[in-house]
Every structure is written in structure tokens, then in C-alpha cells.
Design a protein around this motif. Sequence first.
Motif, PDB file in Angstrom:
ATOM      1  N   LYS A  31     -67.789 -26.539  -5.675  1.00  8.40           N
ATOM      2  CA  LYS A  31     -67.026 -25.845  -6.243  1.00  8.40           C
ATOM      3  C   LYS A  31     -68.150 -24.785  -6.660  1.00  8.40           C
ATOM      4  O   LYS A  31     -69.510 -25.413  -7.280  1.00  8.40           O
ATOM      5  N   ILE A  32     -67.853 -23.405  -6.612  1.00 18.18           N
ATOM      6  CA  ILE A  32     -68.959 -22.744  -6.810  1.00 18.18           C
ATOM      7  C   ILE A  32     -68.829 -22.858  -8.585  1.00 18.18           C
ATOM      8  O   ILE A  32     -68.064 -22.032  -9.180  1.00 18.18           O
ATOM      9  N   GLY A  81     -71.978 -24.679  -2.175  1.00 15.18           N
ATOM     10  CA  GLY A  81     -71.506 -23.977  -2.834  1.00 15.18           C
ATOM     11  C   GLY A  81     -69.989 -23.270  -1.461  1.00 15.18           C
ATOM     12  O   GLY A  81     -69.139 -23.046  -1.280  1.00 15.18           O
ATOM     13  N   GLN A  96     -70.114 -16.174  -0.045  1.00 13.44           N
ATOM     14  CA  GLN A  96     -70.384 -17.035  -1.534  1.00 13.44           C
ATOM     15  C   GLN A  96     -69.094 -15.828  -2.090  1.00 13.44           C
ATOM     16  O   GLN A  96     -68.171 -16.808  -2.621  1.00 13.44           O
ATOM     17  N   LEU A  97     -68.999 -14.685  -2.019  1.00 12.44           N
ATOM     18  CA  LEU A  97     -67.692 -14.328  -2.728  1.00 12.44           C
ATOM     19  C   LEU A  97     -66.048 -14.993  -2.230  1.00 12.44           C
ATOM     20  O   LEU A  97     -65.637 -15.363  -3.019  1.00 12.44           O
ATOM     21  N   TYR A 133     -73.800 -13.048  -8.417  1.00 13.98           N
ATOM     22  CA  TYR A 133     -73.365 -13.032  -6.336  1.00 13.98           C
ATOM     23  C   TYR A 133     -72.062 -10.907  -6.920  1.00 13.98           C
ATOM     24  O   TYR A 133     -72.395 -10.206  -5.298  1.00 13.98           O
ATOM     25  N   HIS A 186     -64.974 -18.010  -3.001  1.00 10.49           N
ATOM     26  CA  HIS A 186     -65.411 -19.020  -4.324  1.00 10.49           C
ATOM     27  C   HIS A 186     -63.710 -19.443  -4.950  1.00 10.49           C
ATOM     28  O   HIS A 186     -64.097 -20.438  -5.031  1.00 10.49           O
ATOM     29  N   GLU A 187     -62.938 -18.458  -4.301  1.00  7.83           N
ATOM     30  CA  GLU A 187     -61.633 -19.336  -5.002  1.00  7.83           C
ATOM     31  C   GLU A 187     -61.411 -20.109  -3.955  1.00  7.83           C
ATOM     32  O   GLU A 187     -61.007 -21.456  -4.786  1.00  7.83           O
ATOM     33  N   LYS A 223     -70.774 -16.784  -9.480  1.00  5.43           N
ATOM     34  CA  LYS A 223     -70.193 -15.230  -8.264  1.00  5.43           C
ATOM     35  C   LYS A 223     -70.398 -13.742  -9.543  1.00  5.43           C
ATOM     36  O   LYS A 223     -70.084 -13.282  -9.195  1.00  5.43           O
ATOM     37  N   LYS A 246     -69.278 -20.320 -11.791  1.00  7.72           N
ATOM     38  CA  LYS A 246     -68.101 -19.373 -12.225  1.00  7.72           C
ATOM     39  C   LYS A 246     -69.053 -18.283 -12.826  1.00  7.72           C
ATOM     40  O   LYS A 246     -68.784 -17.237 -12.154  1.00  7.72           O
ATOM     41  N   SER A 265     -63.704 -22.433  -2.847  1.00 11.90           N
ATOM     42  CA  SER A 265     -63.983 -23.599  -3.560  1.00 11.90           C
ATOM     43  C   SER A 265     -64.052 -24.828  -4.483  1.00 11.90           C
ATOM     44  O   SER A 265     -64.598 -25.493  -4.416  1.00 11.90           O
ATOM     45  N   GLN A 266     -63.183 -23.774  -5.511  1.00 10.73           N
ATOM     46  CA  GLN A 266     -62.531 -24.978  -6.610  1.00 10.73           C
ATOM     47  C   GLN A 266     -61.798 -26.555  -6.438  1.00 10.73           C
ATOM     48  O   GLN A 266     -62.192 -26.857  -7.742  1.00 10.73           O
TER      49      GLN A 266
END
Length: 177
Positions: free
Chosen positions: A118-119, A84, A143-144, A127, A147-148, A124, A121, A150-151
Motif C-alpha cells: 500500500k502507498i 507502492g 502512482q496517483l 504526488y 493509490h486506491e 499521495k 497517504k 494499492s490499499q
Amino acid sequence: MKSLILYSSLTGNTKKIAYSIYDAIQGEKDIKNISELVDESINYENYDIVFLGYWVDKGICDKNSKQVLENIHNKKIALFGTMGASTKGSYGASIIEKVESIVSKDNENLGSFICQGKIAKELKVKYEELLKLHPENEHISEQLNNHEESQSHPDEQEISEAIIFAKDVMSKVNTIM
């Protein structure tokens, strides 16, 4: 020459890379999802090379991939994974190093490839809760923030890089044999 592509995938990222590799390489080949191997034993002697794909869990390959990797002996192996976090910088390299350390010394490791995926959901939310407990933790914050971004991964560039990696590995095998 016969190839085996094994993969473990939580969110579909590693599966996507596995099938890209499968489609890119020539010759006899099989592809199998590690989680579907519960009742099936694999005779690795039937294969000249094993590509093993994993997803990163807590800084190393997932437990199913680790278990399979520990049971492969006297083979040519190539590793690929998804994570991720961004693979740029030292974190991605440290993951590769940890996973490669699991490979039995009687195998020939022909290389490793890792890319961002992608991470999930659900992660998230985890985290966000962890950050409340550890607001100073840079990895959780990264990581937070990631997240976006990584999608969209693995993206076309990463898939292309995985294909190049697989073809390079296969050229090494063909040179050796």
C-alpha cells in the motif's frame, strides 16, 4: 541451519511479508527490524542464510536496507521487497536488478521477490503536488491512479507467493549444504 530475516518497513508492508517468511521457514531463525539495529551489531557468521527485506524508495531499496546489504559478506542471501507501484512490467524488474547490484560479489544471491504494497497517504499528497509541477510525468500519474488499488496490498496472493519464494530458497540452501 539458522536463518536471519532482516527487514525495513515504512508502512508495514515489508514487515507483513517478513513475518510471513519467518512463519513459513523451518529451523532455527531470528527476525529483526533493521531500524532497531542502531546499537546492535549482527554477527552474520551465526547464520547460514540472510533474508533481507526492503521497501522501495526512489527506484531502489531504502537507505537503511542498502547500508545493511553493503555490509553483508560471504553469505547466502535472499532479497524481498515491497513497492507502492505495480510490480508487473519492467519497473519491478528494474528495481530487483538495482537492488541485486548492491549485493557484494562474495555473497551468493539465491533470488529476489518483490510485491506491491500500500502507498502511504502522505505520498499521495506529495504526488498530487508533483503532478501539478510535471503534468506530463507518466510515473507520477500512474502512482496517483494506483493509490486506491494499492490499499489492499500486500494481498493474500502476494503473501502466498512470498511463502513459496522463501520455501524455494530454503530448498536451494538445503540442497547446497
